[in-house]
Design a protein around this motif. Structure first.
Motif, PDB file in Angstrom:
ATOM      1  N   SER A 353     -37.248  61.689 -40.744  1.00 54.96           N
ATOM      2  CA  SER A 353     -37.995  60.905 -39.764  1.00 54.96           C
ATOM      3  C   SER A 353     -37.456  59.489 -39.640  1.00 54.96           C
ATOM      4  O   SER A 353     -37.841  58.751 -38.731  1.00 54.96           O
ATOM      5  CB  SER A 353     -39.473  60.831 -40.170  1.00 54.96           C
ATOM      6  OG  SER A 353     -39.663  59.914 -41.243  1.00 54.96           O
ATOM      7  N   GLY A 354     -36.561  59.103 -40.549  1.00 54.21           N
ATOM      8  CA  GLY A 354     -36.050  57.737 -40.552  1.00 54.21           C
ATOM      9  C   GLY A 354     -37.028  56.758 -41.145  1.00 54.21           C
ATOM     10  O   GLY A 354     -36.880  55.536 -40.992  1.00 54.21           O
ATOM     11  N   GLY A 355     -38.027  57.287 -41.856  1.00 56.80           N
ATOM     12  CA  GLY A 355     -39.098  56.429 -42.360  1.00 56.80           C
ATOM     13  C   GLY A 355     -38.718  55.583 -43.550  1.00 56.80           C
ATOM     14  O   GLY A 355     -39.357  54.555 -43.799  1.00 56.80           O
ATOM     15  N   GLY A 356     -37.694  55.983 -44.289  1.00 61.27           N
ATOM     16  CA  GLY A 356     -37.356  55.186 -45.457  1.00 61.27           C
ATOM     17  C   GLY A 356     -36.332  55.875 -46.339  1.00 61.27           C
ATOM     18  O   GLY A 356     -35.787  56.932 -46.003  1.00 61.27           O
ATOM     19  N   PHE A 357     -36.095  55.268 -47.479  1.00 63.47           N
ATOM     20  CA  PHE A 357     -35.120  55.744 -48.444  1.00 63.47           C
ATOM     21  C   PHE A 357     -35.877  56.442 -49.559  1.00 63.47           C
ATOM     22  O   PHE A 357     -36.842  55.895 -50.101  1.00 63.47           O
ATOM     23  CB  PHE A 357     -34.346  54.541 -48.990  1.00 63.47           C
ATOM     24  CG  PHE A 357     -33.217  54.884 -49.916  1.00 63.47           C
ATOM     25  CD1 PHE A 357     -32.000  55.302 -49.411  1.00 63.47           C
ATOM     26  CD2 PHE A 357     -33.368  54.767 -51.289  1.00 63.47           C
ATOM     27  CE1 PHE A 357     -30.936  55.601 -50.260  1.00 63.47           C
ATOM     28  CE2 PHE A 357     -32.312  55.061 -52.150  1.00 63.47           C
ATOM     29  CZ  PHE A 357     -31.102  55.482 -51.625  1.00 63.47           C
ATOM     30  N   PRO A 358     -35.473  57.670 -49.937  1.00 62.77           N
ATOM     31  CA  PRO A 358     -36.268  58.429 -50.910  1.00 62.77           C
ATOM     32  C   PRO A 358     -36.276  57.766 -52.290  1.00 62.77           C
ATOM     33  O   PRO A 358     -35.307  57.118 -52.695  1.00 62.77           O
ATOM     34  CB  PRO A 358     -35.560  59.782 -50.958  1.00 62.77           C
ATOM     35  CG  PRO A 358     -34.143  59.491 -50.547  1.00 62.77           C
ATOM     36  CD  PRO A 358     -34.266  58.402 -49.519  1.00 62.77           C
ATOM     37  N   SER A 359     -37.370  57.962 -53.005  1.00 66.96           N
ATOM     38  CA  SER A 359     -37.479  57.443 -54.373  1.00 66.96           C
ATOM     39  C   SER A 359     -37.203  58.535 -55.396  1.00 66.96           C
ATOM     40  O   SER A 359     -37.105  58.254 -56.588  1.00 66.96           O
ATOM     41  CB  SER A 359     -38.875  56.862 -54.611  1.00 66.96           C
ATOM     42  OG  SER A 359     -39.868  57.850 -54.388  1.00 66.96           O
ATOM     43  N   ASP A 365     -29.554  62.200 -55.288  1.00 70.07           N
ATOM     44  CA  ASP A 365     -28.308  62.738 -55.852  1.00 70.07           C
ATOM     45  C   ASP A 365     -27.802  64.001 -55.163  1.00 70.07           C
ATOM     46  O   ASP A 365     -26.761  64.535 -55.548  1.00 70.07           O
ATOM     47  CB  ASP A 365     -28.504  63.028 -57.346  1.00 70.07           C
ATOM     48  CG  ASP A 365     -28.629  61.755 -58.172  1.00 70.07           C
ATOM     49  OD1 ASP A 365     -28.276  60.681 -57.651  1.00 70.07           O
ATOM     50  OD2 ASP A 365     -29.078  61.842 -59.323  1.00 70.07           O
ATOM     51  N   SER A 366     -28.502  64.478 -54.168  1.00 69.25           N
ATOM     52  CA  SER A 366     -28.081  65.713 -53.507  1.00 69.25           C
ATOM     53  C   SER A 366     -26.822  65.469 -52.676  1.00 69.25           C
ATOM     54  O   SER A 366     -26.641  64.404 -52.082  1.00 69.25           O
ATOM     55  CB  SER A 366     -29.196  66.246 -52.605  1.00 69.25           C
ATOM     56  OG  SER A 366     -29.388  65.398 -51.489  1.00 69.25           O
ATOM     57  N   ASP A 367     -25.950  66.463 -52.648  1.00 68.88           N
ATOM     58  CA  ASP A 367     -24.706  66.335 -51.891  1.00 68.88           C
ATOM     59  C   ASP A 367     -24.971  66.092 -50.409  1.00 68.88           C
ATOM     60  O   ASP A 367     -24.263  65.304 -49.759  1.00 68.88           O
ATOM     61  CB  ASP A 367     -23.855  67.598 -52.061  1.00 68.88           C
ATOM     62  CG  ASP A 367     -23.245  67.712 -53.454  1.00 68.88           C
ATOM     63  OD1 ASP A 367     -23.162  66.672 -54.141  1.00 68.88           O
ATOM     64  OD2 ASP A 367     -22.865  68.833 -53.848  1.00 68.88           O
ATOM     65  N   GLN A 380     -19.199  55.844 -42.404  1.00 70.68           N
ATOM     66  CA  GLN A 380     -19.261  55.487 -43.822  1.00 70.68           C
ATOM     67  C   GLN A 380     -20.367  56.287 -44.510  1.00 70.68           C
ATOM     68  O   GLN A 380     -21.452  56.471 -43.967  1.00 70.68           O
ATOM     69  CB  GLN A 380     -19.548  53.990 -43.991  1.00 70.68           C
ATOM     70  CG  GLN A 380     -19.620  53.554 -45.462  1.00 70.68           C
ATOM     71  CD  GLN A 380     -20.106  52.118 -45.638  1.00 70.68           C
ATOM     72  OE1 GLN A 380     -20.462  51.442 -44.679  1.00 70.68           O
ATOM     73  NE2 GLN A 380     -20.117  51.657 -46.879  1.00 70.68           N
ATOM     74  N   LYS A 381     -20.106  56.764 -45.707  1.00 65.28           N
ATOM     75  CA  LYS A 381     -21.117  57.466 -46.488  1.00 65.28           C
ATOM     76  C   LYS A 381     -21.983  56.425 -47.197  1.00 65.28           C
ATOM     77  O   LYS A 381     -21.860  56.162 -48.392  1.00 65.28           O
ATOM     78  CB  LYS A 381     -20.446  58.427 -47.474  1.00 65.28           C
ATOM     79  CG  LYS A 381     -19.687  59.555 -46.774  1.00 65.28           C
ATOM     80  CD  LYS A 381     -19.019  60.504 -47.766  1.00 65.28           C
ATOM     81  CE  LYS A 381     -18.279  61.625 -47.039  1.00 65.28           C
ATOM     82  NZ  LYS A 381     -17.614  62.572 -47.983  1.00 65.28           N
ATOM     83  N   ILE A 382     -22.878  55.843 -46.423  1.00 66.34           N
ATOM     84  CA  ILE A 382     -23.625  54.678 -46.889  1.00 66.34           C
ATOM     85  C   ILE A 382     -24.577  55.001 -48.032  1.00 66.34           C
ATOM     86  O   ILE A 382     -24.887  54.130 -48.855  1.00 66.34           O
ATOM     87  CB  ILE A 382     -24.413  54.025 -45.734  1.00 66.34           C
ATOM     88  CG1 ILE A 382     -25.447  55.007 -45.144  1.00 66.34           C
ATOM     89  CG2 ILE A 382     -23.471  53.539 -44.651  1.00 66.34           C
ATOM     90  CD1 ILE A 382     -26.389  54.354 -44.139  1.00 66.34           C
ATOM     91  N   ASN A 383     -25.066  56.247 -48.094  1.00 66.71           N
ATOM     92  CA  ASN A 383     -26.044  56.573 -49.140  1.00 66.71           C
ATOM     93  C   ASN A 383     -25.448  56.504 -50.540  1.00 66.71           C
ATOM     94  O   ASN A 383     -26.176  56.300 -51.517  1.00 66.71           O
ATOM     95  CB  ASN A 383     -26.656  57.954 -48.886  1.00 66.71           C
ATOM     96  CG  ASN A 383     -27.605  57.942 -47.706  1.00 66.71           C
ATOM     97  OD1 ASN A 383     -28.161  56.898 -47.362  1.00 66.71           O
ATOM     98  ND2 ASN A 383     -27.783  59.078 -47.065  1.00 66.71           N
ATOM     99  N   LYS A 384     -24.124  56.667 -50.641  1.00 64.84           N
ATOM    100  CA  LYS A 384     -23.494  56.526 -51.956  1.00 64.84           C
ATOM    101  C   LYS A 384     -23.644  55.100 -52.469  1.00 64.84           C
ATOM    102  O   LYS A 384     -23.885  54.872 -53.662  1.00 64.84           O
ATOM    103  CB  LYS A 384     -22.017  56.926 -51.874  1.00 64.84           C
ATOM    104  CG  LYS A 384     -21.805  58.422 -51.657  1.00 64.84           C
ATOM    105  CD  LYS A 384     -20.336  58.803 -51.751  1.00 64.84           C
ATOM    106  CE  LYS A 384     -20.168  60.318 -51.650  1.00 64.84           C
ATOM    107  NZ  LYS A 384     -18.748  60.742 -51.773  1.00 64.84           N
ATOM    108  N   VAL A 385     -23.536  54.133 -51.572  1.00 65.34           N
ATOM    109  CA  VAL A 385     -23.716  52.728 -51.942  1.00 65.34           C
ATOM    110  C   VAL A 385     -25.176  52.458 -52.298  1.00 65.34           C
ATOM    111  O   VAL A 385     -25.484  51.807 -53.305  1.00 65.34           O
ATOM    112  CB  VAL A 385     -23.275  51.801 -50.794  1.00 65.34           C
ATOM    113  CG1 VAL A 385     -23.514  50.330 -51.168  1.00 65.34           C
ATOM    114  CG2 VAL A 385     -21.821  52.038 -50.437  1.00 65.34           C
ATOM    115  N   LEU A 386     -26.078  52.979 -51.479  1.00 64.83           N
ATOM    116  CA  LEU A 386     -27.497  52.717 -51.671  1.00 64.83           C
ATOM    117  C   LEU A 386     -28.032  53.372 -52.942  1.00 64.83           C
ATOM    118  O   LEU A 386     -28.854  52.791 -53.655  1.00 64.83           O
ATOM    119  CB  LEU A 386     -28.280  53.195 -50.445  1.00 64.83           C
ATOM    120  CG  LEU A 386     -27.869  52.533 -49.116  1.00 64.83           C
ATOM    121  CD1 LEU A 386     -28.617  53.163 -47.946  1.00 64.83           C
ATOM    122  CD2 LEU A 386     -28.111  51.035 -49.161  1.00 64.83           C
ATOM    123  N   VAL A 387     -27.571  54.583 -53.230  1.00 67.30           N
ATOM    124  CA  VAL A 387     -28.013  55.275 -54.439  1.00 67.30           C
ATOM    125  C   VAL A 387     -27.504  54.562 -55.691  1.00 67.30           C
ATOM    126  O   VAL A 387     -28.236  54.414 -56.674  1.00 67.30           O
ATOM    127  CB  VAL A 387     -27.555  56.748 -54.418  1.00 67.30           C
ATOM    128  CG1 VAL A 387     -27.739  57.395 -55.787  1.00 67.30           C
ATOM    129  CG2 VAL A 387     -28.345  57.527 -53.367  1.00 67.30           C
TER     130      VAL A 387
END
Length: 449
Positions: A353-359, A365-367, A380-387
């Motif tokens: 939904s674009g509501g936020g970043f999972p906790s 860690d899912s591929d 850019q695979k931005i979630n790698k940076v955010l995680v």
């Protein structure tokens, strides 16, 4: 999820009134703690099987789809979904219900910074009675720390806000600016950018309490020490000074845009390159994609700068869900809450939904999550940076038990330092003085650290 962070005068007044209501309710012992089913009804599985009706207050856009999926999985349970207003608006209604001893929902969305106030009033169920303390491994450290207040598990994390640096790569490339990895480099980038284009700024900051406290957190500060109704405030501690030493250079040299956040002009600045970076929570990608579409392909994500190059981070924004003690079926409410924030089906709905970043660690860690490559961020695979940022959050941060009030007076204290381009230290001193005075007036024992 992060929302408007700089209120109008009327909204600040409403926030002050709301904060006073819950603090007063807590300290005179007026709470809803006597109306729930308590520890005698801990069989969550049995409650879900038996069914019933519960009420859920939230403002997240994902809620309708989440509730529909839950009711399909548990057809005997009906969830009355209510949008009681965003943050302060909802908190006022919730606090009024706490004070009255009736009218609260079974489950409510509460941002992390506001949790201590409701925990203080003993209006939230301690979820350890349902064994939810065993879910610690499921969540990243920052959000889990935030839902544990004064030795009680008062909620489950909905989303997370590990900080990162979102930057306009097109602007950086145009002016030959390297991506800063330290705050000293960030200040140098600010000077280089503004010298090259007097209309461009490294970022905007006209005085945001959530940003300031997150930055103090990232610098290793612990300005608020809370033990029940005993509070110590030190907005001049080593971490705070580390932050202000850097940020004062930007404030005093007028290297920050004074465009208030979440305004049309702010979005315009993000779109045309006048605001080149955002130091904010991991929920920001959805905001940029939906509100600044004209800059698609220009933005990128990097780790938040640090003071010495060592990876360290803080949280900015994010919400939890709580079970209110007024609930007449706390076990059923707890079952819904666990499904809502700790089931793959629900979290998938929330993230899409674009509501936020999972906790939840499993989702982070899912591929499929890590390999997302949004076109908005040029693949850019931005979630790698955010995680990675989520894994580096410093533990041990505490909010005040009247943080809603604290935020409401930030503009009138620290905000004055921003508007006058003077040292933030004097503004923080003024903020501390008012926070100590207010806390003692409300019945806390508040001292300067």
């Amino acid at each position: 999820m992060k929302h408007s962070t700089r209120s109008s005068a009327l909204r600040r007044l409403a926030s002050v009134a709301a904060a006073g209501a819950v603090v007063a309710a807590a300290l005179v012992g007026c709470s809803s703690s006597g109306n729930g089913s308590g520890a005698s009804s801990t069989d969550v599985a049995a409650a879900l099987k038996q069914g019933g009706t519960i009420t859920y207050w939230t403002w997240t856009p994902a809620a309708k789809a989440q509730v529909a999926a839950f009711e399909k999985a548990y057809p005997k349970v009906h969830v009355k979904l209510v949008n009681a207003g965003t943050n302060t608006t909802e908190y006022t209604k919730l606090q009024n219900a706490v004070k009255a001893g009736k009218g609260a929902p079974d489950v409510a969305q509460v941002e992390y910074y506001a949790l201590p106030q409701f925990a203080l009033s003993d209006s939230l169920v301690d979820l350890t009675q349902f064994g939810f303390d065993k879910l610690k491994k499921d969540f990243s450290v920052g959000p889990w720390n935030n839902v544990n207040v004064q030795g009680k598990l008062v909620g489950l994390p909905q989303d997370s806000g590990p900080m990162a640096m979102f930057y306009n790569k097109t602007v950086f490339d145009k002016y030959g600016i390297s991506v800063p990895t330290t705050w000293a480099e960030y200040v140098d980038a600010a000077k280089k950018l503004h010298a090259a284009d007097p209309n461009a700024y490294i970022t905007s900051d006209s005085g945001d309490p959530g940003f300031a406290t997150s930055m103090i957190w990232q610098a290793g500060g612990h300005p608020f020490q809370v033990n029940g109704t005993k509070v110590m405030i030190n907005l001049q501690d080593a971490g705070t000074k580390k932050f202000t030493t850097v940020w004062n250079e930007l404030v005093e040299n007028k290297l920050l845009s004074q465009t208030p956040g979440w305004t049309d002009d702010w979005y315009k600045g993000l779109g045309n390159g006048d605001i080149a970076t955002l130091i904010t929570g991991a929920w920001m990608p959805g905001v940029l994609e939906s509100s600044v579409p004209q800059a698609s392909g220009q933005w990128a994500v990097a780790p938040i700068p640090t003071y010495d190059g060592k990876a360290v981070n803080a949280e900015n924004g994010g919400s939890s869900e709580v079970v209110m003690k007024q609930s007449k079926n706390q076990a059923l409410a707890a079952g819904f809450l666990k499904w809502l924030n700790d089931s793959k089906q629900s979290v998938d709905i929330f993230v899409k939904s674009g509501g936020g970043f999972p906790s939840t660690v499993a989702d982070q860690d899912s591929d499929s999550f890590l390999n997302q490559a949004p076109a908005y961020f040029a693949g850019q695979k931005i979630n790698k940076v955010l995680v990675d940022g989520a894994k580096n959050v410093l533990p041990g941060w505490q909010y005040l038990p009247y943080e809603v009030y604290a935020n409401s007076i930030f503009a009138d204290t620290v905000g004055q330092s921003y508007s006058s381009a003077t040292s933030l230290d004097s503004g923080l001193e003024a903020w501390q003085k008012q926070l100590i005075s207010y806390g003692n007036q409300q019945g806390f024992t508040v001292k300067a650290g």
